[in-house]
Design a protein around this motif. Structure first.
Motif, PDB file in Angstrom:
ATOM      1  N   UNK A 102     -23.551  66.774  93.867  1.00 28.52           N
ATOM      2  CA  UNK A 102     -23.071  66.109  92.443  1.00 28.52           C
ATOM      3  C   UNK A 102     -22.739  64.412  92.707  1.00 28.52           C
ATOM      4  N   UNK A 103     -22.949  63.575  92.021  1.00 27.27           N
ATOM      5  CA  UNK A 103     -22.460  62.055  92.394  1.00 27.27           C
ATOM      6  C   UNK A 103     -21.735  61.514  90.827  1.00 27.27           C
ATOM      7  N   UNK A 104     -21.747  62.383  89.683  1.00 27.16           N
ATOM      8  CA  UNK A 104     -20.993  61.794  88.734  1.00 27.16           C
ATOM      9  C   UNK A 104     -20.342  63.245  88.092  1.00 27.16           C
ATOM     10  N   UNK A 105     -19.654  63.053  86.976  1.00 28.14           N
ATOM     11  CA  UNK A 105     -19.388  63.934  86.162  1.00 28.14           C
ATOM     12  C   UNK A 105     -18.521  63.469  85.103  1.00 28.14           C
ATOM     13  N   UNK A 106     -18.734  63.870  83.781  1.00 22.47           N
ATOM     14  CA  UNK A 106     -17.909  63.522  82.601  1.00 22.47           C
ATOM     15  C   UNK A 106     -18.923  63.353  81.513  1.00 22.47           C
ATOM     16  N   UNK A 107     -20.181  62.985  81.772  1.00 23.80           N
ATOM     17  CA  UNK A 107     -21.099  62.736  80.450  1.00 23.80           C
ATOM     18  C   UNK A 107     -20.845  61.421  80.105  1.00 23.80           C
ATOM     19  N   UNK A 165      -5.916  47.970  85.357  1.00 18.20           N
ATOM     20  CA  UNK A 165      -5.268  48.620  86.546  1.00 18.20           C
ATOM     21  C   UNK A 165      -4.545  49.810  86.161  1.00 18.20           C
ATOM     22  N   UNK A 166      -4.600  50.940  86.879  1.00 22.70           N
ATOM     23  CA  UNK A 166      -3.809  52.089  86.409  1.00 22.70           C
ATOM     24  C   UNK A 166      -4.884  52.997  85.599  1.00 22.70           C
ATOM     25  N   UNK A 167      -6.086  52.674  85.369  1.00 21.42           N
ATOM     26  CA  UNK A 167      -6.982  53.375  84.772  1.00 21.42           C
ATOM     27  C   UNK A 167      -8.228  53.692  85.518  1.00 21.42           C
ATOM     28  N   UNK A 168      -8.205  53.439  86.763  1.00 23.16           N
ATOM     29  CA  UNK A 168      -9.229  53.972  87.951  1.00 23.16           C
ATOM     30  C   UNK A 168      -8.340  54.132  89.163  1.00 23.16           C
ATOM     31  N   UNK A 169      -8.957  55.086  90.014  1.00 24.01           N
ATOM     32  CA  UNK A 169      -8.479  55.341  91.344  1.00 24.01           C
ATOM     33  C   UNK A 169      -9.678  55.755  92.064  1.00 24.01           C
ATOM     34  N   UNK A 170      -9.313  56.020  93.475  1.00 23.83           N
ATOM     35  CA  UNK A 170     -10.099  56.708  94.145  1.00 23.83           C
ATOM     36  C   UNK A 170      -9.824  58.221  94.034  1.00 23.83           C
ATOM     37  N   UNK A 171     -11.129  58.803  94.015  1.00 21.91           N
ATOM     38  CA  UNK A 171     -11.206  60.251  93.747  1.00 21.91           C
ATOM     39  C   UNK A 171     -10.435  61.091  94.706  1.00 21.91           C
ATOM     40  N   UNK A 172      -9.561  62.111  94.394  1.00 13.92           N
ATOM     41  CA  UNK A 172      -8.910  62.836  95.183  1.00 13.92           C
ATOM     42  C   UNK A 172      -9.783  63.616  96.266  1.00 13.92           C
ATOM     43  N   UNK A 188      -8.828  58.613  84.607  1.00 15.69           N
ATOM     44  CA  UNK A 188      -7.724  59.327  83.735  1.00 15.69           C
ATOM     45  C   UNK A 188      -8.409  60.554  82.846  1.00 15.69           C
ATOM     46  N   UNK A 189      -9.467  60.326  82.318  1.00 16.07           N
ATOM     47  CA  UNK A 189     -10.231  61.484  81.465  1.00 16.07           C
ATOM     48  C   UNK A 189     -10.807  62.445  82.426  1.00 16.07           C
ATOM     49  N   UNK A 190     -10.728  62.470  83.691  1.00 13.43           N
ATOM     50  CA  UNK A 190     -11.324  63.585  84.540  1.00 13.43           C
ATOM     51  C   UNK A 190     -12.732  62.977  85.164  1.00 13.43           C
ATOM     52  N   UNK A 191     -13.333  62.122  84.656  1.00  7.79           N
ATOM     53  CA  UNK A 191     -14.722  61.734  84.904  1.00  7.79           C
ATOM     54  C   UNK A 191     -14.573  60.899  86.305  1.00  7.79           C
ATOM     55  N   UNK A 192     -15.939  60.936  86.949  1.00  3.63           N
ATOM     56  CA  UNK A 192     -15.884  60.205  88.300  1.00  3.63           C
ATOM     57  C   UNK A 192     -17.471  59.926  88.377  1.00  3.63           C
ATOM     58  N   UNK A 193     -17.219  58.965  89.480  1.00  3.69           N
ATOM     59  CA  UNK A 193     -18.673  58.386  89.804  1.00  3.69           C
ATOM     60  C   UNK A 193     -18.718  57.985  91.201  1.00  3.69           C
ATOM     61  N   UNK A 194     -20.018  58.160  91.996  1.00  2.00           N
ATOM     62  CA  UNK A 194     -20.156  57.911  93.273  1.00  2.00           C
ATOM     63  C   UNK A 194     -20.683  56.348  93.315  1.00  2.00           C
ATOM     64  N   UNK A 195     -20.207  55.515  94.335  1.00  2.00           N
ATOM     65  CA  UNK A 195     -20.634  54.154  94.461  1.00  2.00           C
ATOM     66  C   UNK A 195     -20.658  53.944  95.902  1.00  2.00           C
ATOM     67  N   UNK A 196     -21.666  53.074  96.111  1.00  2.00           N
ATOM     68  CA  UNK A 196     -21.671  52.571  97.547  1.00  2.00           C
ATOM     69  C   UNK A 196     -21.837  51.103  97.886  1.00  2.00           C
ATOM     70  N   UNK A 197     -21.472  50.581  98.878  1.00  2.00           N
ATOM     71  CA  UNK A 197     -21.586  49.205  99.051  1.00  2.00           C
ATOM     72  C   UNK A 197     -23.077  48.781  99.616  1.00  2.00           C
ATOM     73  N   UNK A 198     -23.471  47.647  99.428  1.00  2.00           N
ATOM     74  CA  UNK A 198     -24.557  47.105  99.857  1.00  2.00           C
ATOM     75  C   UNK A 198     -24.746  47.276 101.270  1.00  2.00           C
ATOM     76  N   UNK A 199     -23.691  46.886 101.811  1.00  2.00           N
ATOM     77  CA  UNK A 199     -23.728  46.751 103.250  1.00  2.00           C
ATOM     78  C   UNK A 199     -22.704  48.219 103.638  1.00  2.00           C
ATOM     79  N   UNK A 200     -23.698  49.143 104.679  1.00  2.00           N
ATOM     80  CA  UNK A 200     -22.886  50.262 105.070  1.00  2.00           C
ATOM     81  C   UNK A 200     -21.293  50.066 105.908  1.00  2.00           C
ATOM     82  N   UNK A 201     -21.412  48.866 106.144  1.00  2.00           N
ATOM     83  CA  UNK A 201     -20.133  48.800 107.101  1.00  2.00           C
ATOM     84  C   UNK A 201     -19.101  48.547 106.088  1.00  2.00           C
ATOM     85  N   UNK A 202     -19.298  48.152 104.732  1.00  2.00           N
ATOM     86  CA  UNK A 202     -18.028  48.032 104.326  1.00  2.00           C
ATOM     87  C   UNK A 202     -17.758  49.285 103.315  1.00  2.00           C
TER      88      UNK A 202
END
Length: 213
Positions: A102-107, A165-172, A188-202
């Motif tokens: 899975x790469x996201x959740x919440x709808x 600020x305070x309405x987003x965080x790194x997923x546990x 905070x609503x329990x939803x989450x999403x996968x991101x990735x940087x353009x440069x894999x080194x970042x």
């Protein structure tokens, strides 16, 4: 004195482009260019799409009006091919999802859904809702979502949205070890999403800029 923002060299233009968006006293902590995970949801449902009158109007102005009949015929003729392509696309995504997880959740009604639909919309002057790239600017007050101009030295990035600020965080729950460049943003609503940087080194920088839950 505030510490200098942490920004990859190739993304240094973000500091300049975001300067005019900052509130008095607001400080940039870091910034970088990212994209949605390859298996993030495709084009959002119609009711979740942001209206883009500037882009839509440009499509039907001037010579565009003369080409409308031709475009309509081509659309009908190419319908079978589009259906086959769409079927193959979803089949391939389904196979990849088995291995990627899975790469996201919440709808679509969740904060993660808003993040996806906002990203997919992209800049106001670009038609369609299939954008996958954006720039993130982390300040001490907000997370700014900016468009990615093709020529930053000539075009200005647009503010697509913001998260306080305070309405987003790194997923546990960390991403699978086989995806070292990926970082998951949680809400905070329990939803989450996968991101990735353009440069894999970042990858480590993206994880560092996302505050711990």
């Amino acid at each position: 004195m505030h510490p200098s923002p942490v920004v990859p060299e190739q993304d240094a233009w973000l500091v300049t482009h975001s300067a005019g968006l900052l509130r008095p006293g607001e400080v940039v902590r870091g910034a970088l260019c990212v994209r949605l995970d390859p298996l993030a949801p495709d084009t959002p449902p119609e009711r979740y799409r942001r209206p883009k009158p500037a882009a839509d109007g440009a499509r039907f102005a001037g010579w565009g009006k003369l080409l409308l009949p031709v475009g309509a015929v081509m659309y009908v003729v190419s319908a079978p091919a589009r259906l086959l392509e769409r079927g193959a696309h979803h089949t391939w995504r389904g196979i990849r999802r088995l291995f990627r997880g899975p790469v996201w959740d919440g709808g679509w009604d969740s904060a993660a859904g808003w993040f996806v639909s906002t990203t997919r919309a992209g800049a106001n002057d670009v038609a369609g809702h299939r954008n996958e790239q954006l720039a993130l600017v982390f300040t001490d007050q907000r997370l700014l979502l900016l468009s990615r101009p093709g020529q930053p030295e000539r075009e200005t990035a647009q503010l697509l949205g913001e998260v306080p600020a305070g309405r987003f965080a790194r997923r546990r729950t960390p991403p699978p070890a086989r995806h070292p460049r990926r970082a998951d943003i949680a809400f905070p609503d329990g939803s989450w999403l996968a991101l990735e940087p353009d440069d894999r080194r970042q990858g480590p920088l993206l994880k560092e800029l996302l505050p711990p839950a």
